[in-house]
Design an enzyme around this catalytic site. Structure first.
Site, PDB file in Angstrom:
ATOM      1  N   TYR A 271       3.225   2.836  13.111  1.00  0.00           N
ATOM      2  CA  TYR A 271       3.394   3.880  12.100  1.00  0.00           C
ATOM      3  C   TYR A 271       3.211   5.258  12.756  1.00  0.00           C
ATOM      4  O   TYR A 271       2.231   5.486  13.447  1.00  0.00           O
ATOM      5  CB  TYR A 271       2.316   3.818  11.021  1.00  0.00           C
ATOM      6  CG  TYR A 271       2.009   2.500  10.374  1.00  0.00           C
ATOM      7  CD1 TYR A 271       2.348   2.263   9.045  1.00  0.00           C
ATOM      8  CD2 TYR A 271       1.319   1.504  11.063  1.00  0.00           C
ATOM      9  CE1 TYR A 271       2.017   1.079   8.423  1.00  0.00           C
ATOM     10  CE2 TYR A 271       0.993   0.306  10.445  1.00  0.00           C
ATOM     11  CZ  TYR A 271       1.348   0.100   9.125  1.00  0.00           C
ATOM     12  OH  TYR A 271       1.009  -1.075   8.508  1.00  0.00           O
TER      13      TYR A 271
ATOM     14  N   HIS B 104       0.835  -1.193   0.000  1.00  0.00           N
ATOM     15  CA  HIS B 104       0.000   0.000   0.000  1.00  0.00           C
ATOM     16  C   HIS B 104       0.880   1.258   0.000  1.00  0.00           C
ATOM     17  O   HIS B 104       1.740   1.400   0.872  1.00  0.00           O
ATOM     18  CB  HIS B 104      -0.893   0.041   1.241  1.00  0.00           C
ATOM     19  CG  HIS B 104      -1.680  -1.202   1.473  1.00  0.00           C
ATOM     20  ND1 HIS B 104      -2.132  -1.578   2.727  1.00  0.00           N
ATOM     21  CD2 HIS B 104      -2.105  -2.174   0.618  1.00  0.00           C
ATOM     22  CE1 HIS B 104      -2.803  -2.713   2.636  1.00  0.00           C
ATOM     23  NE2 HIS B 104      -2.795  -3.101   1.366  1.00  0.00           N
TER      24      HIS B 104
END
Length: 469
Positions: free
Chosen positions: A134, A71
């Site tokens: 993240y 992604h």
């Protein structure tokens, strides 16, 4: 789980431009371990961009073999492992020469990696109970999903050697259905917006950026600087740079009440609105300034000279400079005596020469012309070279001249006598006329921009070329 304690914080470039792998110092004892997962000051010193994270996400994966990706999101990510171990794979899905480049690595809690916008991210867990974290510099939203770019985990061109074969791994149906590289639409870069694109500098920027589909040009009808809607209607997340080529430049009219309001509305209030947008969205703001921010008492003006404007126009430009100076990513490009496509001093003198008129021209204001093609080239150079943010003087080079000297050059270059031009003092020229005060010395020191590798052409060379057209 075992890994190396007390590494030195280091950064290692990878095969994908902008993707940087970090070794992190992890300190442990019999109780467990501790690390500084992201430390802005230390990591910026190693070259990590000041990417201003706004959201922290964690992906927990119960079983080894869980595989996610590939992604590419429309934001930057700083990725690390909180617990467990992963095999990471990253593929460049951005427009450009590096499209399709691949980098893989195993990461444990003593490592982290910075992934720029548009680089595809994927990982496969190598241990049970692995947490993948993240830091991202934009807030997730459903609308943002439409800007993602995807690549199939099994793409033959990327040829990622997954430690656990994909046939044996845990994948989502969505990830199985992503396209091969040949069918991927690369993620375009963020856009540059040029405001004031119908002015002399705006036209030069149009020419300099001709053919670049990632640059948008907004004329007055496209971007009303006085309208709140101009600042709220755009999705600023899609922009990296704003070049403000708009300004109120009617120096004498600015001294009247209506002109004063207009000058401050365009040169200050609108600039403040652009500054808010740039600061909020991490956008680089390029703002064009003027020699009129100085009183002209110094023979040559450096970038660090204190502002000392004489009239309303100069005061409004100085106020705009002060506003822009607090934007984290800014270039203030200070010019003088601008000449481009449109009404200007050189065109006026050429017209007078053609009509046989012998003008009286001011001979006690000294400076250099700034041709818009060179201002545009200098702005692009600052942006593309990654020059330090701040203030840069940018005019053409050569021996400073008076307006009368330049007028005489125009007459000579158009086949007329230099002697047709007579000199007159500023005081005598404006006697009995409503006029703004003007700096007598407008020469800008060009050493700072030259040190970045940009050498402006000589003003006389550009004048000759300009008149030849």
């Amino acid at each position: 789980m075992t890994f190396e304690f007390s590494k030195t914080l280091t950064a290692t470039a990878t095969t994908i431009p902008g993707v940087v792998l970090y070794d992190l110092p992890v300190h442990g004892d019999n109780r467990g371990w501790f690390k500084e997962n992201w430390q802005r000051e230390k990591m910026m010193a190693l070259g990590l961009p000041d990417f201003s994270p706004v959201q922290n996400n964690i992906s927990f994966n119960e079983k080894a073999g869980t595989t996610r990706g590939i992604h590419a999101e429309p934001w930057d990510k700083f990725i690390s492992v909180a617990t467990g171990k992963i095999f990471g794979a990253w593929v460049d899905l951005r427009e450009g020469d590096s499209f399709g480049a691949v980098f893989t690595a195993e990461l444990d809690p003593s490592q982290a990696i910075f992934i720029p916008r548009g680089v595809g991210n994927a990982f496969q867990t190598l241990e049970d109970n692995t947490a993948y974290t993240y830091l991202v510099n934009d807030h997730w939203s459903a609308d943002a999903q439409g800007q993602y770019t995807f690549l199939n985990l099994a793409d033959e061109t990327a040829a990622i050697e997954w430690p656990i074969p994909l046939a044996e791994a845990e994948l989502s149906d969505k990830d199985k259905a992503h396209p091969r590289l040949a069918d991927v639409a690369p993620m375009p870069p963020k856009k540059t917006l040029v405001v004031g694109a119908d002015g002399q500098l705006g036209k030069a920027l149009r020419a300099a950026y001709d053919g670049d589909n990632n640059v948008e040009f907004a004329a007055r009808a496209d971007f009303d600087l006085a309208s709140e809607a101009s600042y709220s209607a755009r999705n600023w997340k899609n922009y990296s740079t704003i070049i403000n080529a708009a300004a109120y430049t009617a120096v004498d009219t600015a001294e009247a009440p209506e002109g004063r309001q207009a000058a401050w509305a365009i040169n200050v209030t609108a600039v403040a609105n652009l500054a808010k947008v740039a600061t909020s969205h991490g956008i680089t703001l390029v703002h064009v300034s003027s020699d009129y921010v100085f009183d002209g008492t110094a023979q040559t003006h450096g970038e660090d000279e204190a502002l000392s404007p004489l009239g309303v126009y100069g005061q409004s430009k100085a106020a705009g400079d002060a506003v822009v100076s607090v934007v984290p990513r800014h270039y203030i490009v200070r010019t003088s005596w601008v000449i481009g496509e449109g009404n200007n001093f050189v065109r006026t003198m050429a017209s007078l020469a053609a009509r046989g008129i012998d003008p009286g021209v001011v001979n006690d204001q000294i400076g250099r012309l700034s041709f818009t093609e060179d201002i545009a080239a200098g702005i692009i150079h600052l942006l593309e070279s990654g020059a330090d943010y701040g203030v840069y003087n940018l005019s053409n080079d050569g021996e400073p001249q008076s307006w009368a000297d330049i007028a005489a050059d125009v007459y000579e270059l158009t086949g007329h006598s230099r002697n047709a031009v007579s000199g007159v003092s500023t005081e005598d020229y404006f006697k009995g006329k409503p006029a703004a005060p003007r700096p007598l010395n407008s020469t800008l020191d060009l050493n700072k921009i030259k040190a970045t590798g940009f050498a402006p052409a000589a003003a006389k060379q550009r004048l000759t070329e300009y008149l030849a057209k």
